[in-house]
Design an enzyme around this catalytic site. Sequence first.
Site, PDB file in Angstrom:
ATOM      1  N   ALA A 169       0.850  -1.084   0.064  1.00 43.21           N
ATOM      2  CA  ALA A 169      -0.028   0.076  -0.074  1.00 43.21           C
ATOM      3  C   ALA A 169       0.775   1.364   0.072  1.00 43.21           C
ATOM      4  O   ALA A 169       2.030   1.309   0.424  1.00 43.21           O
ATOM      5  CB  ALA A 169      -0.856  -0.055   1.256  1.00 43.21           C
TER       6      ALA A 169
ATOM      7  N   GLY B  97       0.231  -4.937   0.595  1.00 44.59           N
ATOM      8  CA  GLY B  97      -0.601  -5.231  -0.098  1.00 44.59           C
ATOM      9  C   GLY B  97      -0.137  -6.051  -1.654  1.00 44.59           C
ATOM     10  O   GLY B  97      -1.030  -6.374  -2.377  1.00 44.59           O
TER      11      GLY B  97
ATOM     12  N   GLU C 117      -0.647  -9.294  -0.808  1.00 46.70           N
ATOM     13  CA  GLU C 117      -2.187  -9.787  -0.458  1.00 46.70           C
ATOM     14  C   GLU C 117      -2.785  -9.855  -1.945  1.00 46.70           C
ATOM     15  O   GLU C 117      -3.432 -10.593  -1.861  1.00 46.70           O
ATOM     16  CB  GLU C 117      -2.470  -8.483   0.297  1.00 46.70           C
ATOM     17  CG  GLU C 117      -2.131  -8.581   1.798  1.00 46.70           C
ATOM     18  CD  GLU C 117      -2.818  -7.625   2.680  1.00 46.70           C
ATOM     19  OE1 GLU C 117      -2.298  -6.196   2.254  1.00 46.70           O
ATOM     20  OE2 GLU C 117      -3.432  -7.593   3.635  1.00 46.70           O
TER      21      GLU C 117
ATOM     22  N   GLU D 250       4.348  -5.039   7.311  1.00 47.35           N
ATOM     23  CA  GLU D 250       3.721  -4.169   8.088  1.00 47.35           C
ATOM     24  C   GLU D 250       3.925  -3.823   9.262  1.00 47.35           C
ATOM     25  O   GLU D 250       3.941  -2.885   9.661  1.00 47.35           O
ATOM     26  CB  GLU D 250       2.026  -4.318   7.697  1.00 47.35           C
ATOM     27  CG  GLU D 250       1.494  -4.040   6.478  1.00 47.35           C
ATOM     28  CD  GLU D 250       1.709  -5.350   5.394  1.00 47.35           C
ATOM     29  OE1 GLU D 250       2.306  -6.247   5.692  1.00 47.35           O
ATOM     30  OE2 GLU D 250       0.851  -5.318   4.659  1.00 47.35           O
TER      31      GLU D 250
HETATM   32  N1  COA Z   1       4.336   3.209  -0.501  1.00 45.10           N
HETATM   33  C1  COA Z   1       5.114   4.370  -1.166  1.00 45.10           C
HETATM   34  N2  COA Z   1       6.109   4.539  -1.729  1.00 45.10           N
HETATM   35  C2  COA Z   1       6.678   3.142  -2.005  1.00 45.10           C
HETATM   36  C3  COA Z   1       6.608   2.282  -1.403  1.00 45.10           C
HETATM   37  C4  COA Z   1       5.289   2.168  -0.742  1.00 45.10           C
HETATM   38  N3  COA Z   1       4.953   0.957  -0.128  1.00 45.10           N
HETATM   39  N4  COA Z   1       7.607   1.244  -1.410  1.00 45.10           N
HETATM   40  C5  COA Z   1       8.455   2.110  -2.261  1.00 45.10           C
HETATM   41  N5  COA Z   1       8.170   3.266  -2.268  1.00 45.10           N
HETATM   42  C6  COA Z   1       8.821   4.298  -3.043  1.00 45.10           C
HETATM   43  C7  COA Z   1       9.861   4.941  -2.139  1.00 45.10           C
HETATM   44  O1  COA Z   1       9.529   5.667  -1.127  1.00 45.10           O
HETATM   45  C8  COA Z   1      11.032   5.614  -3.389  1.00 45.10           C
HETATM   46  O2  COA Z   1      10.344   6.616  -3.630  1.00 45.10           O
HETATM   47  P1  COA Z   1      11.290   8.001  -4.066  1.00 45.10           P
HETATM   48  O3  COA Z   1      12.322   7.544  -4.883  1.00 45.10           O
HETATM   49  O4  COA Z   1      10.226   9.178  -4.293  1.00 45.10           O
HETATM   50  O5  COA Z   1      11.783   8.324  -2.478  1.00 45.10           O
HETATM   51  C9  COA Z   1      10.664   4.442  -4.421  1.00 45.10           C
HETATM   52  O6  COA Z   1       9.339   3.735  -4.101  1.00 45.10           O
HETATM   53  C10 COA Z   1      11.785   3.574  -4.421  1.00 45.10           C
HETATM   54  O7  COA Z   1      11.838   2.636  -3.161  1.00 45.10           O
HETATM   55  P2  COA Z   1      13.276   2.722  -2.541  1.00 45.10           P
HETATM   56  O8  COA Z   1      12.883   2.370  -1.220  1.00 45.10           O
HETATM   57  O9  COA Z   1      14.168   3.862  -2.643  1.00 45.10           O
HETATM   58  O10 COA Z   1      13.822   1.232  -3.109  1.00 45.10           O
HETATM   59  P3  COA Z   1      15.107   0.349  -2.457  1.00 45.10           P
HETATM   60  O11 COA Z   1      15.216  -0.542  -3.341  1.00 45.10           O
HETATM   61  O12 COA Z   1      15.955   0.905  -1.367  1.00 45.10           O
HETATM   62  O13 COA Z   1      13.965  -0.604  -1.465  1.00 45.10           O
HETATM   63  C11 COA Z   1      12.101  -1.696  -0.870  1.00 45.10           C
HETATM   64  C12 COA Z   1      12.984  -1.469  -1.909  1.00 45.10           C
HETATM   65  C13 COA Z   1      10.900  -2.619  -1.647  1.00 45.10           C
HETATM   66  C14 COA Z   1      12.923  -2.767   0.155  1.00 45.10           C
HETATM   67  C15 COA Z   1      11.694  -0.553  -0.020  1.00 45.10           C
HETATM   68  O14 COA Z   1      11.057   0.294  -1.188  1.00 45.10           O
HETATM   69  C16 COA Z   1      10.469  -0.940   0.946  1.00 45.10           C
HETATM   70  O15 COA Z   1      10.590  -1.557   1.961  1.00 45.10           O
HETATM   71  N6  COA Z   1       9.233  -0.524   0.483  1.00 45.10           N
HETATM   72  C17 COA Z   1       8.039  -0.568   1.568  1.00 45.10           C
HETATM   73  C18 COA Z   1       7.708  -2.050   1.680  1.00 45.10           C
HETATM   74  C19 COA Z   1       6.516  -2.111   2.732  1.00 45.10           C
HETATM   75  O16 COA Z   1       6.682  -1.751   4.165  1.00 45.10           O
HETATM   76  N7  COA Z   1       5.418  -2.430   2.417  1.00 45.10           N
HETATM   77  C20 COA Z   1       4.004  -2.429   3.099  1.00 45.10           C
HETATM   78  C21 COA Z   1       3.443  -1.274   2.919  1.00 45.10           C
HETATM   79  S1  COA Z   1       1.787  -1.264   4.051  1.00 45.10           S
END
Ligand code: COA
Length: 260
Positions: A66, A111, A114, A134
């Site tokens: 999400a 999500g 999910e 989460e």
């Molecule tokens: N919601 C909103 N934005 C997200 C996102 C999410 N769930 N996951 C990634 N992004 C965005 C980042 O903020 C970043 O945006 P920016 O460039 O404008 O700052 C872009 O996507 C790239 O992500 P980044 O974190 O820089 O990539 P990474 O390779 O360092 O890490 C992940 C990849 C997937 C490990 C990391 O993005 C992450 O942990 N995401 C969230 C996962 C999560 O907790 N999901 C559950 C949500 S309820």
Amino acid sequence: MAFRNLISSGRGAVRTVTINRPDKLNALNRETITELQIAFDQARHDDSVRVVVLAGAGEKAFVAGADIAELSAISPIDAQAFSRAGQRMMRTIELLGKPVIARIQGFALGGGLEIAMCCHLRVGSEKARLGLPEIGLGLLPGFGGTQRLLRLAGRPAALEMCLLGQPIDAHRAHQLGLLSRMVASDKLDDEINALADQLAASAPHAMAGILDAILIGGECPAAEAMDFESKTFALICTTDDMREGTRAFLERRKPVFTGK
Ligand code: COA
């Protein structure tokens, strides 16, 4: 209809819906959830569509969850509406009555896992990483993830993945049945196209019956589910495709299903 966050494309009877927010790793914001609801409602009502592939744009992620930026400032009332909209959209996918294949090339988190768990086949590359992280946000899954992971992978895996939030790699996901197939990255599309073509040539009413028997029947007590299976079996015996399939076997030829 033109979408802002999705690309919907067709190849014969195969519809591909691609979540197209690669800069945000295809995170599910409210607008994307609304558009997915519309795209899957359309796929359900379009008889020319027999199979749907759900994909995420870019190399890195299927869907990274999400949209955390939207979530960070959400009120409890809006959080409930967001959860319900996501759950409704994912239930539409689960009960589409047509097979849906998730194409998981990278992260399927929160999500993202999910929505993948609502698809009927999940085909992942060896680089896929699946998780419900989460807990790290001080949250729990809100689109049905606790329940679907429990039912798909069992209580120990569900508790570990939800409590610790650590993503698992493709091999572990394959062992747990969270990936139905695991293939090399450069073979992902070939594998999915072959599966989609096989499903597109199958008898659609029989596939719908199988999906209903497993998904709806699976939520009923066993005796009711058996009865539901018998009635569905009887109903499917009224189709031209059933006559064609059985006759083709006896005539030692390949069946040609018309969807009637
Ligand atoms: N919601 C909103 N934005 C997200 C996102 C999410 N769930 N996951 C990634 N992004 C965005 C980042 O903020 C970043 O945006 P920016 O460039 O404008 O700052 C872009 O996507 C790239 O992500 P980044 O974190 O820089 O990539 P990474 O390779 O360092 O890490 C992940 C990849 C997937 C490990 C990391 O993005 C992450 O942990 N995401 C969230 C996962 C999560 O907790 N999901 C559950 C949500 S309820």
